[in-house]
Design an enzyme around this catalytic site. Structure first.
Site, short mmCIF file in Angstrom:
data_model
loop_
_atom_site.label_atom_id
_atom_site.label_comp_id
_atom_site.label_asym_id
_atom_site.label_seq_id
_atom_site.Cartn_x
_atom_site.Cartn_y
_atom_site.Cartn_z
N ILE A 71 -30.78 1.84 15.53
CA ILE A 71 -29.51 2.43 16.50
C ILE A 71 -30.13 3.67 17.43
CG2 ILE A 71 -27.28 3.23 16.81
CD1 ILE A 71 -26.76 1.12 14.59
N GLU A 72 -30.13 3.12 18.47
CA GLU A 72 -31.31 4.18 19.41
C GLU A 72 -30.08 4.65 20.48
OE1 GLU A 72 -34.42 2.47 21.09
OE2 GLU A 72 -35.34 1.49 19.19
#
EC number: 3.2.1.-
Length: 175
Positions: free
Chosen positions: A142-143
């Site tokens: 998850i960026e």
């Protein structure tokens, strides 16, 4: 052509005589499949469809983005392959033969994981996919930005815990 018979105990269509003889032969073969391996295992050696259970002292991750470049990896160094694109059963079999795990890339919009029902459904889908493809876990990637102490912050923490718990329960030794 057989005539219909409405009364009596006689069968209208005779049962095949060979089918009952096959069942006792097939049952031991099905029971002999290793834990985690099913009849649809794509590997030549069915044991390669079992989840990897060893825990290395250190981790070396490779992020596979497709094609057959994995054939040129130094497999003596790799502990985990994260699949970023399409599932490749040949890669999974090869990685397991070399003692490396193969895991899903888990990415989900942060705004969606605030909803606990959505989160649970997403996790269940990921576990099902990993099990169907004989994979060893998931790498959450998850960026997106998440503000400290925001609803997204707590939802992301919950996602990590719930995903970990679910994968560890469903796939022994998973990441």
């Amino acid at each position: 052509m057989a005539r219909l018979q409405l009364a009596g105990s006689r069968r209208l269509v005779p049962l095949p005589r060979r089918a009952p003889r096959l069942a006792p032969l097939l049952l031991p073969l099905l029971l002999a499949l290793p834990d985690g391996a099913r009849a649809d295992c794509p590997c030549k050696v069915p044991a390669l469809c079992r989840p990897m259970t060893h825990r290395p002292d250190f981790e070396v991750f490779v992020f596979n983005v497709g094609h057959k470049t994995w054939k040129y990896y130094d497999w003596s160094q790799i502990t985990t392959v994260v699949l970023f694109l399409k599932y490749d059963p040949e890669l999974m079999c090869h990685a397991h033969a070399k003692g490396a795990r193969v895991v899903l890339k888990g990415d989900v919009p942060v705004k969606d994981i605030i909803n606990a029902t959505f989160r649970a459904s997403w996790i269940a889908q990921q576990v099902k996919l990993a099990k169907t493809q004989y994979m060893d876990g998931i790498n959450l990637d998850i960026e997106q930005d998440v503000a400290h102490s925001s609803p997204e912050y707590y939802a992301l923490t919950a996602l990590v815990k719930e995903t970990t718990d679910s994968f560890h329960h469903e796939i022994k030794g998973s990441q």
